[in-house]
Design an enzyme around this catalytic site. Sequence first.
Site, mmCIF file in Angstrom:
data_model
loop_
_atom_site.group_PDB
_atom_site.id
_atom_site.type_symbol
_atom_site.label_atom_id
_atom_site.label_comp_id
_atom_site.label_asym_id
_atom_site.label_seq_id
_atom_site.Cartn_x
_atom_site.Cartn_y
_atom_site.Cartn_z
ATOM 1 N N LYS A 127 0.865 -1.187 0.000
ATOM 2 C CA LYS A 127 0.000 0.000 0.000
ATOM 3 C C LYS A 127 0.897 1.231 0.000
ATOM 4 O O LYS A 127 2.060 1.146 0.396
ATOM 5 C CB LYS A 127 -0.891 0.016 1.247
ATOM 6 C CG LYS A 127 -2.107 0.905 1.143
ATOM 7 C CD LYS A 127 -3.277 0.252 0.431
ATOM 8 C CE LYS A 127 -4.388 1.219 0.153
ATOM 9 N NZ LYS A 127 -5.605 0.554 -0.319
ATOM 10 N N ASP A 180 -6.944 4.485 -4.557
ATOM 11 C CA ASP A 180 -7.608 4.399 -3.247
ATOM 12 C C ASP A 180 -8.182 5.801 -3.027
ATOM 13 O O ASP A 180 -8.363 6.555 -4.011
ATOM 14 C CB ASP A 180 -6.609 3.996 -2.146
ATOM 15 C CG ASP A 180 -7.286 3.635 -0.820
ATOM 16 O OD1 ASP A 180 -7.753 2.495 -0.686
ATOM 17 O OD2 ASP A 180 -7.379 4.496 0.083
ATOM 18 N N THR A 240 -15.047 -2.610 -6.927
ATOM 19 C CA THR A 240 -15.100 -2.670 -5.458
ATOM 20 C C THR A 240 -16.541 -2.532 -4.972
ATOM 21 O O THR A 240 -17.013 -3.316 -4.143
ATOM 22 C CB THR A 240 -14.194 -1.590 -4.830
ATOM 23 O OG1 THR A 240 -12.908 -1.677 -5.424
ATOM 24 C CG2 THR A 240 -14.084 -1.768 -3.332
ATOM 25 N N ASN A 259 -15.575 6.529 -5.353
ATOM 26 C CA ASN A 259 -15.578 5.395 -6.274
ATOM 27 C C ASN A 259 -16.333 4.188 -5.712
ATOM 28 O O ASN A 259 -17.203 3.617 -6.386
ATOM 29 C CB ASN A 259 -14.124 5.018 -6.606
ATOM 30 C CG ASN A 259 -14.031 3.765 -7.426
ATOM 31 O OD1 ASN A 259 -13.754 2.684 -6.903
ATOM 32 N ND2 ASN A 259 -14.307 3.871 -8.698
ATOM 33 N N SER A 280 -8.268 -5.829 -10.351
ATOM 34 C CA SER A 280 -6.925 -5.319 -10.658
ATOM 35 C C SER A 280 -6.031 -6.470 -11.119
ATOM 36 O O SER A 280 -5.251 -6.328 -12.064
ATOM 37 C CB SER A 280 -6.306 -4.656 -9.430
ATOM 38 O OG SER A 280 -6.688 -3.309 -9.339
#
Length: 460
Positions: free
Chosen positions: A141, A181, A225, A256, A392
């Site tokens: 991350k 993100d 997501t 999103n 992804s």
Amino acid sequence: MLGAMENKLQHHNRTAKEYVQGVYEELKNRNSHETEFLQAVEEIVESLEVVFEKHPKYMELGILERIIEPERLIAFRVPWVDDEGHVQVNRGYRVQFSSAIGPYKGGLRFHPTVNASIIKFLGFEQIFKNSLTGQPIGGGKGGSDFDPKGKSDLEIMRFCQSFMSELSRYIGPDTDVPAGDIGVGGREIGYLYGQYKKIKGTVEPGVLTGKGLGFGGSLARKEATGYGTVYFVQEMLKDNEQDFSGKTVVVSGSGNVSIYAMEKAAEFGAKVIACSDSNGYVYDKNGIDVELVKQIKEVDRERINVYLETHPNAEYVDGGSVWEIPCEIALPCATQNEIDEATAKTLIENGVIAVGEGANMPSSLQAINQFLENNVLFAPAKAANAGGVAVSALEMAQNSSRIAWSFEEVDEKLQEIMRNIYQNSVQAANEYGKEGNLVAGSNIAGFLKVADAMVEQGII
Ligand code: NDP
């Protein structure tokens, strides 16, 4: 082979409980200021005690001590020039947490609250989430304390270029593959990718995911997501003789994840009555107009209160919590710790039957316990929001083979992946005596695959 190694290691006389508590206490002593990271680890260790009881070899091989320590944590300076000609300096991060089952994979967050603790909590969660998808991706991350709000397009571009000038040293299609993100969407990925390509001088589309469709992006990644969260919750509801149809739904955030969770929930026949941003929330008893939210947030980059300009009958509450509104299904899709114990109690008093976490760690540990104790169906983030990273990985697969699947193909694979994550989490919960507890089930299922890979790869 394994047996021989275990025999050579010092055998500790300790129970699984003593082991997990000891490892967690030591982490607390060494990282006392990293509260979000400690919270994420605490949730995992609580679930894993039963695993160490059943398989002491993981204790002997120090799997827990090793998995909570990132393989690498990179922090760097990000200098850029604003539109007034002033020099600005932000801090960039990338945590490469675990490559046990594949290249590091996980998004980049641009938000003023970003610090090492936030990045480590997100990177740690990502290890287990990525394992749950069934795909060969490790955990990572990154991000920056840069605040994209109110910045011009050129400022965003200059920031992304400076950020990538440094990050490019550490990433690659087989090493570490970032994505979006909070604060990082298609626009930012485009600028980041452009700079990476310029620096490397080769075209490596698999280095980032969430790209534009014209240069290696995957159809259905943007939706993945939010849709995935709703697919997961639908599986959980069906298992309990319920479904989305006719239910009132409240979603937090309007980014999103929120937008596509609202879209899919509405498509499944639910009535989505509220959503929010960090300033306040909109309540529309006629059902949120998701296309309008897309226009406001994705295109115009405006605040959610603009909703009332075209829907004067809706209500906007400045500074209010969206969780004040009674609903049957709650989908927290904004940020970490947005639901604390008191909020969870309010939701329960208001009759919530299911909670599906689209955001990462939106519920505190105390809130999760409230939901579990009160028989609220609870879909934890690691499992419920894994659809984004799963698609992804599908984008990486398409990039490697230089093909592009249709929206329907990707969406079908996503649905199958979410069904499998649900089934595997239920099965792991049952196998380890945690029936009905998807928090434990998903933590255990995600952990086992990574732990076994670590066992086979030796002490590294
Ligand atoms: P976006 O930046 O697109 O949207 C975030 C939304 O949440 C915005 O509406 C934002 O409001 C709101 N928000 C952010 N911080 C706060 C806060 N402190 N208080 C209240 N509202 C807040 O991000 P995403 O939709 O991509 O991400 C949302 C969550 O989902 C995060 O937890 C992320 O880690 C998680 N996630 C995202 C994935 C993805 O594929 N994008 C994958 C898996 C998980 P405002 O506009 O006012 O900032």
